[in-house]
Design an enzyme around this catalytic site. Sequence first.
Site, PDB file in Angstrom:
ATOM      1  N   ALA A  64     -49.298 -17.180-101.605  1.00 24.95           N
ATOM      2  CA  ALA A  64     -49.405 -16.074-100.664  1.00 24.95           C
ATOM      3  C   ALA A  64     -49.158 -14.781-101.429  1.00 24.95           C
ATOM      4  CB  ALA A  64     -48.374 -16.239 -99.553  1.00 24.95           C
ATOM      5  N   GLY A 109     -48.826 -21.173-101.615  1.00 25.22           N
ATOM      6  CA  GLY A 109     -49.952 -21.280-100.685  1.00 25.22           C
ATOM      7  C   GLY A 109     -51.197 -21.877-101.320  1.00 25.22           C
ATOM      8  N   GLU A 112     -50.726 -25.469-101.100  1.00 27.14           N
ATOM      9  CA  GLU A 112     -50.799 -25.824 -99.679  1.00 27.14           C
ATOM     10  C   GLU A 112     -52.244 -25.852 -99.163  1.00 27.14           C
ATOM     11  OE1 GLU A 112     -47.801 -22.776 -98.996  1.00 27.14           O
ATOM     12  OE2 GLU A 112     -46.620 -24.200 -97.843  1.00 27.14           O
ATOM     13  N   GLU A 132     -41.537 -21.265-103.794  1.00 24.12           N
ATOM     14  CA  GLU A 132     -40.966 -20.423-102.729  1.00 24.12           C
ATOM     15  C   GLU A 132     -39.450 -20.303-102.764  1.00 24.12           C
ATOM     16  OE1 GLU A 132     -43.346 -22.659-102.327  1.00 24.12           O
ATOM     17  OE2 GLU A 132     -44.919 -21.888-101.030  1.00 24.12           O
TER      18      GLU A 132
HETATM   19  N1  CO8 Z   1     -49.043 -12.439-104.966  1.00 19.81           N
HETATM   20  C1  CO8 Z   1     -49.453 -11.209-105.325  1.00 19.81           C
HETATM   21  N2  CO8 Z   1     -49.901 -10.926-106.572  1.00 19.81           N
HETATM   22  C2  CO8 Z   1     -49.941 -11.917-107.460  1.00 19.81           C
HETATM   23  C3  CO8 Z   1     -49.534 -13.225-107.145  1.00 19.81           C
HETATM   24  C4  CO8 Z   1     -49.077 -13.475-105.817  1.00 19.81           C
HETATM   25  N3  CO8 Z   1     -48.708 -14.709-105.398  1.00 19.81           N
HETATM   26  N4  CO8 Z   1     -49.672 -13.996-108.251  1.00 19.81           N
HETATM   27  C5  CO8 Z   1     -50.154 -13.191-109.211  1.00 19.81           C
HETATM   28  N5  CO8 Z   1     -50.319 -11.949-108.752  1.00 19.81           N
HETATM   29  C6  CO8 Z   1     -50.803 -10.754-109.475  1.00 19.81           C
HETATM   30  C7  CO8 Z   1     -49.746 -10.218-110.404  1.00 19.81           C
HETATM   31  O1  CO8 Z   1     -48.844  -9.394-109.707  1.00 19.81           O
HETATM   32  C8  CO8 Z   1     -50.600  -9.471-111.407  1.00 19.81           C
HETATM   33  O2  CO8 Z   1     -50.982  -8.244-110.847  1.00 19.81           O
HETATM   34  P1  CO8 Z   1     -51.019  -6.906-111.761  1.00 19.81           P
HETATM   35  O3  CO8 Z   1     -52.052  -7.193-112.820  1.00 19.81           O
HETATM   36  O4  CO8 Z   1     -51.437  -5.840-110.805  1.00 19.81           O
HETATM   37  O5  CO8 Z   1     -49.654  -6.744-112.316  1.00 19.81           O
HETATM   38  C9  CO8 Z   1     -51.845 -10.328-111.514  1.00 19.81           C
HETATM   39  O6  CO8 Z   1     -51.873 -11.146-110.338  1.00 19.81           O
HETATM   40  C10 CO8 Z   1     -51.826 -11.256-112.713  1.00 19.81           C
HETATM   41  O7  CO8 Z   1     -50.615 -12.000-112.668  1.00 19.81           O
HETATM   42  P2  CO8 Z   1     -49.642 -12.123-113.929  1.00 19.81           P
HETATM   43  O8  CO8 Z   1     -49.709 -10.909-114.788  1.00 19.81           O
HETATM   44  O9  CO8 Z   1     -48.294 -12.523-113.401  1.00 19.81           O
HETATM   45  O10 CO8 Z   1     -50.342 -13.342-114.694  1.00 19.81           O
HETATM   46  P3  CO8 Z   1     -49.644 -14.416-115.653  1.00 19.81           P
HETATM   47  O11 CO8 Z   1     -50.753 -15.170-116.295  1.00 19.81           O
HETATM   48  O12 CO8 Z   1     -48.621 -13.779-116.524  1.00 19.81           O
HETATM   49  O13 CO8 Z   1     -48.841 -15.408-114.648  1.00 19.81           O
HETATM   50  C11 CO8 Z   1     -48.596 -16.764-112.677  1.00 19.81           C
HETATM   51  C12 CO8 Z   1     -49.558 -16.188-113.737  1.00 19.81           C
HETATM   52  C13 CO8 Z   1     -47.643 -17.775-113.339  1.00 19.81           C
HETATM   53  C14 CO8 Z   1     -49.427 -17.449-111.611  1.00 19.81           C
HETATM   54  C15 CO8 Z   1     -47.751 -15.602-112.068  1.00 19.81           C
HETATM   55  O14 CO8 Z   1     -48.650 -14.580-111.650  1.00 19.81           O
HETATM   56  C16 CO8 Z   1     -46.939 -16.007-110.879  1.00 19.81           C
HETATM   57  O15 CO8 Z   1     -45.879 -16.597-111.047  1.00 19.81           O
HETATM   58  N6  CO8 Z   1     -47.399 -15.661-109.669  1.00 19.81           N
HETATM   59  C17 CO8 Z   1     -46.661 -15.902-108.447  1.00 19.81           C
HETATM   60  C18 CO8 Z   1     -46.709 -17.364-108.071  1.00 19.81           C
HETATM   61  C19 CO8 Z   1     -45.899 -17.606-106.834  1.00 19.81           C
HETATM   62  O16 CO8 Z   1     -44.687 -17.445-106.807  1.00 19.81           O
HETATM   63  N7  CO8 Z   1     -46.592 -18.046-105.766  1.00 19.81           N
HETATM   64  C20 CO8 Z   1     -45.954 -18.384-104.519  1.00 19.81           C
HETATM   65  C21 CO8 Z   1     -45.979 -17.224-103.608  1.00 19.81           C
HETATM   66  S1  CO8 Z   1     -45.052 -17.556-102.160  1.00 19.81           S
HETATM   67  C22 CO8 Z   1     -46.070 -18.480-101.215  1.00 19.81           C
HETATM   68  O17 CO8 Z   1     -47.152 -18.847-101.582  1.00 19.81           O
HETATM   69  C23 CO8 Z   1     -45.511 -18.773 -99.888  1.00 19.81           C
HETATM   70  C24 CO8 Z   1     -46.498 -19.398 -98.932  1.00 19.81           C
HETATM   71  C25 CO8 Z   1     -45.931 -19.384 -97.550  1.00 19.81           C
HETATM   72  C26 CO8 Z   1     -45.814 -17.987 -97.043  1.00 19.81           C
HETATM   73  C27 CO8 Z   1     -45.296 -17.979 -95.647  1.00 19.81           C
HETATM   74  C28 CO8 Z   1     -45.801 -16.800 -94.852  1.00 19.81           C
HETATM   75  C29 CO8 Z   1     -45.066 -15.550 -94.983  1.00 19.81           C
END
Ligand code: CO8
Length: 258
Positions: A64, A109, A112, A132
């Site tokens: 998400a 997500g 999921e 999460e």
């Molecule tokens: N949300 C928003 N932006 C994201 C997300 C995300 N989940 N993942 C990556 N991005 C963005 C980064 O912020 C970055 O943006 P920018 O270039 O503007 O800085 C761009 O994508 C590239 O990401 P990275 O520079 O971090 O790329 P890396 O190769 O270094 O890392 C990863 C890749 C490991 C995937 C890393 O981006 C990461 O850890 N992302 C987050 C993963 C995460 O925690 N996902 C779970 C989110 S919570 C969720 O899904 C809950 C679901 C239920 C919600 C319930 C309703 C409210």
Amino acid sequence: MKNVQLEVADQIATVTIDRPKALNALNTETLSELKECFSELEKQKDVRVVILTGGGNKSFVAGADISEMVNATPAEGRAMSLLAMEAFNKLENMPQVTIAAVNGYALGGGCEIAMSCDIRIVAENAVFGQPECGLGIIPGFGGTQRLARLIGKGRAKELIFTCDRIDAQEAYRMGLANKVVPADQLMRACQEMAGRILSKGSYAVSIAKSMINAGMDMDLNNALKMEADAFGFTFSTHDKEEGMTAFLEKRPANLTDF
Ligand code: CO8
């Protein structure tokens, strides 16, 4: 649609979640578009298999959208969760077979939505996880429920509590992935499996899918009765007549969609 692309060819629809700059993270806009897309697809009789993938070559869906959730109130968080659940339930229960082509990160997500598909074919660079609890929330797009149903309660708890990321081979060993293929062969592998499914009786496949899905939420005795009813019903179809006659006549069956 802005963040979701849809292509249809030869009875196969390919849905691409396309926000590569945010690694295809699911924001409200994208979830609404997915819901609309799945609502359209479930009505399309000429589509029999749906392949869901992520835009770019690095990520399926990185979860998400955290930048949208960071300032959300509890009510907004709940609303986002309910919107995703509506969209993912449509995906899970559409009459077509759905295949997730997991081309990289399937986190939160992303894991999921992949679990809401019938089958997951994953590239060697795929990474699964439920991060999460590390963000102070819980999986909210069905993760606490679908992960436990798919890989068992103990393993689901371990993945959710530790937030460990697992690679494609580990996902395969756990039963989260059906098949692991080299990244450059991912879409071909999905289309190849889709082709094998398309050669079967599509009505029968669709009924089998709904039996499996509905039966998971029922006690075994009632689920078996439901199967017997549906099994009996398939004896009224053209495909049953043709499939069995073709077998006895030692020729390929010409199955239609009923
Ligand atoms: N949300 C928003 N932006 C994201 C997300 C995300 N989940 N993942 C990556 N991005 C963005 C980064 O912020 C970055 O943006 P920018 O270039 O503007 O800085 C761009 O994508 C590239 O990401 P990275 O520079 O971090 O790329 P890396 O190769 O270094 O890392 C990863 C890749 C490991 C995937 C890393 O981006 C990461 O850890 N992302 C987050 C993963 C995460 O925690 N996902 C779970 C989110 S919570 C969720 O899904 C809950 C679901 C239920 C919600 C319930 C309703 C409210």
